[in-house]
Motif scaffolding. Structure first.
Motif, PDB file in Angstrom:
ATOM      1  N   HIS A  97       0.623  -1.413   0.079  1.00 56.33           N
ATOM      2  CA  HIS A  97      -0.179   0.304   0.092  1.00 56.33           C
ATOM      3  C   HIS A  97       0.701   1.313   0.118  1.00 56.33           C
ATOM      4  CE1 HIS A  97      -3.721  -2.685   2.062  1.00 56.33           C
ATOM      5  NE2 HIS A  97      -3.218  -2.643   0.885  1.00 56.33           N
ATOM      6  N   GLY A  98       0.454   2.036   0.383  1.00 57.26           N
ATOM      7  CA  GLY A  98       1.376   3.691  -0.281  1.00 57.26           C
ATOM      8  C   GLY A  98       1.843   3.670  -2.062  1.00 57.26           C
ATOM      9  N   GLY A  99       0.881   2.798  -2.547  1.00 58.36           N
ATOM     10  CA  GLY A  99       2.189   2.751  -3.472  1.00 58.36           C
ATOM     11  C   GLY A  99       3.394   2.281  -3.599  1.00 58.36           C
ATOM     12  N   ALA A 100       3.432   1.056  -2.966  1.00 60.27           N
ATOM     13  CA  ALA A 100       4.802   0.145  -2.657  1.00 60.27           C
ATOM     14  C   ALA A 100       5.918   0.879  -2.596  1.00 60.27           C
ATOM     15  CB  ALA A 100       4.689  -0.769  -3.659  1.00 60.27           C
ATOM     16  N   THR A 101       5.672   2.517  -2.007  1.00 57.96           N
ATOM     17  CA  THR A 101       7.000   3.958  -1.788  1.00 57.96           C
ATOM     18  C   THR A 101       6.472   3.603   0.047  1.00 57.96           C
ATOM     19  OG1 THR A 101       5.919   5.459  -2.073  1.00 57.96           O
ATOM     20  CG2 THR A 101       7.284   4.218  -4.203  1.00 57.96           C
ATOM     21  N   ALA A 102       8.286   3.806   0.321  1.00 50.71           N
ATOM     22  CA  ALA A 102       8.807   4.352   1.557  1.00 50.71           C
ATOM     23  C   ALA A 102       8.054   5.569   2.183  1.00 50.71           C
ATOM     24  CB  ALA A 102      10.079   4.220   1.559  1.00 50.71           C
ATOM     25  N   ASP A 103       7.880   6.451   1.217  1.00 54.82           N
ATOM     26  CA  ASP A 103       7.303   7.817   0.663  1.00 54.82           C
ATOM     27  C   ASP A 103       5.834   8.137   1.225  1.00 54.82           C
ATOM     28  OD1 ASP A 103       7.729  10.805   1.097  1.00 54.82           O
ATOM     29  OD2 ASP A 103       6.856  10.385  -0.613  1.00 54.82           O
ATOM     30  N   GLY A 104       5.284   7.001  -0.086  1.00 48.98           N
ATOM     31  CA  GLY A 104       3.780   6.734   0.013  1.00 48.98           C
ATOM     32  C   GLY A 104       2.873   6.595   0.947  1.00 48.98           C
ATOM     33  N   ARG A 270     -18.615   7.009  -0.568  1.00 45.90           N
ATOM     34  CA  ARG A 270     -17.210   6.664  -1.380  1.00 45.90           C
ATOM     35  C   ARG A 270     -16.891   5.154  -0.587  1.00 45.90           C
ATOM     36  NH1 ARG A 270     -18.415  12.141   1.320  1.00 45.90           N
ATOM     37  NH2 ARG A 270     -18.185  13.432  -0.389  1.00 45.90           N
ATOM     38  N   ILE A 271     -15.807   5.422  -1.484  1.00 39.50           N
ATOM     39  CA  ILE A 271     -14.713   4.275  -1.534  1.00 39.50           C
ATOM     40  C   ILE A 271     -13.305   4.735  -0.682  1.00 39.50           C
ATOM     41  CG2 ILE A 271     -16.689   2.282  -2.618  1.00 39.50           C
ATOM     42  CD1 ILE A 271     -14.152   2.610  -4.084  1.00 39.50           C
ATOM     43  N   GLY A 272     -12.384   3.651   0.319  1.00 39.78           N
ATOM     44  CA  GLY A 272     -11.533   3.929   0.161  1.00 39.78           C
ATOM     45  C   GLY A 272     -10.496   3.029   0.692  1.00 39.78           C
ATOM     46  N   LYS A 273      -9.455   3.037   0.747  1.00 34.75           N
ATOM     47  CA  LYS A 273      -8.715   1.894   1.102  1.00 34.75           C
ATOM     48  C   LYS A 273      -7.914   2.521   3.110  1.00 34.75           C
ATOM     49  CE  LYS A 273      -5.793  -0.569  -0.142  1.00 34.75           C
ATOM     50  NZ  LYS A 273      -6.152  -1.777  -0.530  1.00 34.75           N
ATOM     51  N   GLU A 274      -8.255   3.283   3.531  1.00 38.30           N
ATOM     52  CA  GLU A 274      -8.463   3.436   4.865  1.00 38.30           C
ATOM     53  C   GLU A 274     -10.094   2.643   5.557  1.00 38.30           C
ATOM     54  OE1 GLU A 274     -11.105   7.300   3.820  1.00 38.30           O
ATOM     55  OE2 GLU A 274      -9.903   5.846   3.110  1.00 38.30           O
ATOM     56  N   ILE A 311      -9.217  10.966   1.818  1.00 38.79           N
ATOM     57  CA  ILE A 311      -7.540   9.958   2.465  1.00 38.79           C
ATOM     58  C   ILE A 311      -6.655   8.910   1.918  1.00 38.79           C
ATOM     59  CG2 ILE A 311      -7.051   8.799   3.846  1.00 38.79           C
ATOM     60  CD1 ILE A 311      -9.000  10.203   6.306  1.00 38.79           C
ATOM     61  N   THR A 312      -8.012   8.267   0.234  1.00 35.72           N
ATOM     62  CA  THR A 312      -7.632   7.291  -0.377  1.00 35.72           C
ATOM     63  C   THR A 312      -6.597   7.831  -1.561  1.00 35.72           C
ATOM     64  OG1 THR A 312      -8.139   5.086  -1.173  1.00 35.72           O
ATOM     65  CG2 THR A 312      -9.047   7.071  -1.883  1.00 35.72           C
ATOM     66  N   ASP A 313      -6.803   8.847  -1.732  1.00 30.65           N
ATOM     67  CA  ASP A 313      -5.297  10.119  -2.137  1.00 30.65           C
ATOM     68  C   ASP A 313      -5.752   8.900  -4.270  1.00 30.65           C
ATOM     69  OD1 ASP A 313      -3.567  11.664  -2.864  1.00 30.65           O
ATOM     70  OD2 ASP A 313      -2.024  10.602  -1.917  1.00 30.65           O
ATOM     71  N   GLY A 314      -6.749   8.313  -4.367  1.00 28.41           N
ATOM     72  CA  GLY A 314      -6.409   8.508  -5.861  1.00 28.41           C
ATOM     73  C   GLY A 314      -6.678   6.863  -5.197  1.00 28.41           C
ATOM     74  N   ASN A 315      -6.155   6.064  -4.695  1.00 27.90           N
ATOM     75  CA  ASN A 315      -6.045   4.687  -4.700  1.00 27.90           C
ATOM     76  C   ASN A 315      -7.884   3.932  -4.495  1.00 27.90           C
ATOM     77  OD1 ASN A 315      -5.585   2.294  -4.160  1.00 27.90           O
ATOM     78  ND2 ASN A 315      -3.712   1.859  -2.548  1.00 27.90           N
ATOM     79  N   TYR A 330     -14.345   7.984 -11.326  1.00 23.20           N
ATOM     80  CA  TYR A 330     -13.136   7.625 -12.452  1.00 23.20           C
ATOM     81  C   TYR A 330     -11.723   8.576 -12.360  1.00 23.20           C
ATOM     82  CZ  TYR A 330     -11.071   6.435 -16.632  1.00 23.20           C
ATOM     83  OH  TYR A 330     -10.412   5.904 -18.060  1.00 23.20           O
ATOM     84  N   ARG A 331     -12.455  10.148 -12.425  1.00 21.94           N
ATOM     85  CA  ARG A 331     -11.711  10.789 -12.776  1.00 21.94           C
ATOM     86  C   ARG A 331      -9.949  10.913 -11.851  1.00 21.94           C
ATOM     87  NH1 ARG A 331     -11.586  11.076 -18.009  1.00 21.94           N
ATOM     88  NH2 ARG A 331     -13.507  11.093 -19.130  1.00 21.94           N
ATOM     89  N   LYS A 332     -10.496  10.323 -10.347  1.00 21.46           N
ATOM     90  CA  LYS A 332      -9.950  10.788  -9.268  1.00 21.46           C
ATOM     91  C   LYS A 332      -8.816   9.740  -8.744  1.00 21.46           C
ATOM     92  CE  LYS A 332     -13.062  13.384  -6.459  1.00 21.46           C
ATOM     93  NZ  LYS A 332     -14.042  13.242  -4.907  1.00 21.46           N
ATOM     94  N   ILE A 333      -8.849   8.302 -10.204  1.00 22.26           N
ATOM     95  CA  ILE A 333      -7.930   7.408  -9.420  1.00 22.26           C
ATOM     96  C   ILE A 333      -7.120   7.862 -10.187  1.00 22.26           C
ATOM     97  CG2 ILE A 333      -7.585   4.551 -10.540  1.00 22.26           C
ATOM     98  CD1 ILE A 333     -10.647   4.479 -10.477  1.00 22.26           C
ATOM     99  N   ASP A 334      -6.419   6.697  -9.133  1.00 22.22           N
ATOM    100  CA  ASP A 334      -3.894   7.297  -9.181  1.00 22.22           C
ATOM    101  C   ASP A 334      -4.254   6.072  -9.542  1.00 22.22           C
ATOM    102  OD1 ASP A 334      -2.292   7.019  -9.396  1.00 22.22           O
ATOM    103  OD2 ASP A 334      -1.876   8.736  -7.807  1.00 22.22           O
ATOM    104  N   PHE A 335      -3.660   5.216 -10.736  1.00 22.95           N
ATOM    105  CA  PHE A 335      -3.603   3.892 -11.024  1.00 22.95           C
ATOM    106  C   PHE A 335      -2.069   3.749 -10.802  1.00 22.95           C
ATOM    107  CE2 PHE A 335      -7.076   5.370 -14.288  1.00 22.95           C
ATOM    108  CZ  PHE A 335      -7.715   4.202 -14.575  1.00 22.95           C
ATOM    109  N   ASP A 336      -1.153   4.476 -10.227  1.00 23.36           N
ATOM    110  CA  ASP A 336      -0.129   3.997  -9.257  1.00 23.36           C
ATOM    111  C   ASP A 336      -0.438   3.763  -8.179  1.00 23.36           C
ATOM    112  OD1 ASP A 336       1.060   4.573 -12.150  1.00 23.36           O
ATOM    113  OD2 ASP A 336       2.086   6.542 -11.867  1.00 23.36           O
ATOM    114  N   LYS A 337      -1.304   3.964  -7.919  1.00 25.48           N
ATOM    115  CA  LYS A 337      -1.297   3.603  -6.498  1.00 25.48           C
ATOM    116  C   LYS A 337      -2.386   2.504  -6.176  1.00 25.48           C
ATOM    117  CE  LYS A 337      -0.359   8.264  -4.439  1.00 25.48           C
ATOM    118  NZ  LYS A 337      -1.213   9.463  -3.761  1.00 25.48           N
TER     119      LYS A 337
END
Length: 427
Positions: A97-104, A270-274, A311-315, A330-337
């Motif tokens: 999660h978090g885009g698989a990055t330490a910063d994320g 609303r849906i989200g990873k949190e 909070i889900t920030d596009g995930n 759809y427009r809010k989706i961040d596919f990298d996350k």
């Protein structure tokens, strides 16, 4: 797109929208009244306190879900450790999660209020792992590098039903150690054989971690139907193995649900990873990403998701488990996350994109149209804010008879028309 959309609008223009009634659902409401005092009492148990020694560097885990009171719980554990002369620090333990990055992953923690300033200890984030064991089948067992280098590890997590399977261990401390603390690599290892094997692989890898990592003890919580902490327990490694299954049973009894089992359309604002690993908890919506079958969940013919949380920030992982979404979502989706979660788990359908409509009004109409309800004027529709907010919800008039017959339900309003703005949205 405009010509296609106008044709869609024409198809849906005569679909009637039901009048809606606000109701209150009542659930069991046990809760922990004093979080700091309960943390201190649990950590003061002799079998727990004796594990802490002056000078120890101790890693506390924090995951990617919106766990009730998690900043406060982590702060109180860190304070107790510091008073005992130890040096606590927090590691993000959330697999990919978090885009698989330490910063994320640090940003995920910050979004929950888990900061160095509030918790009073450092946050150390990395996607690097260390191998601590090898299974009898020759598979590597890995955990977060900072945790592996620490003198002790304290997994902290909510214990609750999993979104993809049913087993003696689901979401909890065992999963936190395996998939969360394992970072992207550990999550990938655990998911490698697919969802049918996931539950037993979590158990297998977690037992290797308990045997080979410096797990001092764990802190598990349970939340009631109102997203309040209703149980907080410190568990020795042996108690994690033996008591987590019993705590999970309590979590099942404590969880909220939709008290209507057979409906035509379920609408989630609303849906989200949190909220859930699947955006909306399948234990509530009845829509699972795998062939898992659970009893007692709602059966909805069509599901409509209207938006993502901030909070889900596009995930948007889990968006593929519904039938209709809005163009706004759809427009809010961040596919990298979004994609790293589904790729790591190999459950690709969770991130498929459903049909998306230009506004919320047409999304609702399509859900009703496609539900095959014999009489659309009597559609059984339930609308919820999120799958974590099930106390006050909206139902269509067709469900009023069932609501009046249920002692757990209080009717709060008269039936009213849905109010859409100039763009065709409810909010």
């Amino acid at each position: 797109m405009s010509e296609t959309q106008s044709m869609v609008s024409k198809i849906l223009q005569d679909v009637p929208l039901p009048r809606m009634v606000k109701i209150r659902q009542r659930f069991l409401r046990d809760r922990v009244e004093d979080i700091p005092a309960t943390v201190r009492a649990e950590l003061s148990r002799p079998c727990i306190r004796e594990k802490i020694h002056p000078g120890m560097y101790v890693a506390l885990t924090c995951g990617s879900r919106g766990v009730a009171n998690i900043p406060l719980i982590l702060r109180e554990i860190a304070t107790f450790l510091k008073e005992a002369g130890a040096h606590p620090f927090i590691v993000p333990a959330m697999g990919s999660h978090g885009g698989a990055t330490a910063d994320g992953q640090c940003k995920v923690l910050q979004s929950y209020g888990v900061t160095e300033q509030f918790c009073g200890c450092p946050i150390r984030a990395t996607m690097e792992v260390r191998q601590i064991a090898t299974t009898k089948d020759g598979e590597p067992v890995v955990i977060d590098r900072f945790a592996a280098e620490a003198d002790g590890i304290i997994p902290v997590n909510r214990i609750k039903p999993h979104t993809d399977f049913q087993y003696i261990y689901e979401s909890g401390l065992m999963k936190m150690m395996t998939i969360g603390l394992g970072k992207q690599k550990g999550a990938e290892n655990c998911h490698r054989l697919g969802p049918d094997h996931l539950a037993r692989r979590i158990e297998t890898f977690a037992n290797y971690i308990l045997d080979n990592a410096q797990i001092l003890f764990g802190v598990g919580t349970v939340e009631n139907a109102y997203d309040e902490t209703c149980l907080l327990r410190a568990l020795t490694p042996d108690e994690i193995r033996t008591q987590e299954p019993e705590i999970l049973k309590y979590a099942y009894r404590s969880m909220a649900q939709i008290l209507f089992k057979d409906i035509d359309v379920l609408v989630v604002d609303r849906i989200g990873k949190e909220i859930s690993g699947s955006g909306a908890d399948p234990n509530i919506t009845g829509s699972f990403a795998t062939n898992c079958v659970k009893e007692g969940i709602v059966k909805a013919r069509k599901r409509v998701y209207l938006d993502l949380t901030d909070i889900t920030d596009g995930n948007a992982c889990g968006v593929g488990l519904c039938d209709v979404i809005t163009e706004r979502l759809y427009r809010k989706i961040d596919f990298d996350k979004t994609y790293p979660n589904s790729i790591t788990s190999t459950i690709l359908n969770a991130s498929k994109i459903p049909i998306f409509m230009k506004n919320q009004c047409e999304a609702l109409k399509l859900g009703i149209y496609a539900s095959n309800c014999p009489d659309q004027k009597k559609v059984k529709l339930v609308r919820i804010a999120t799958t974590m907010e099930l106390s006050e919800i909206l139902i269509s008039e067709a469900l009023l008879g069932e609501a009046r017959a249920n002692p757990q339900i209080e009717i709060l309003s008269e039936a009213t028309e849905m109010m859409f703005d100039s763009k065709g949205d409810l909010f």
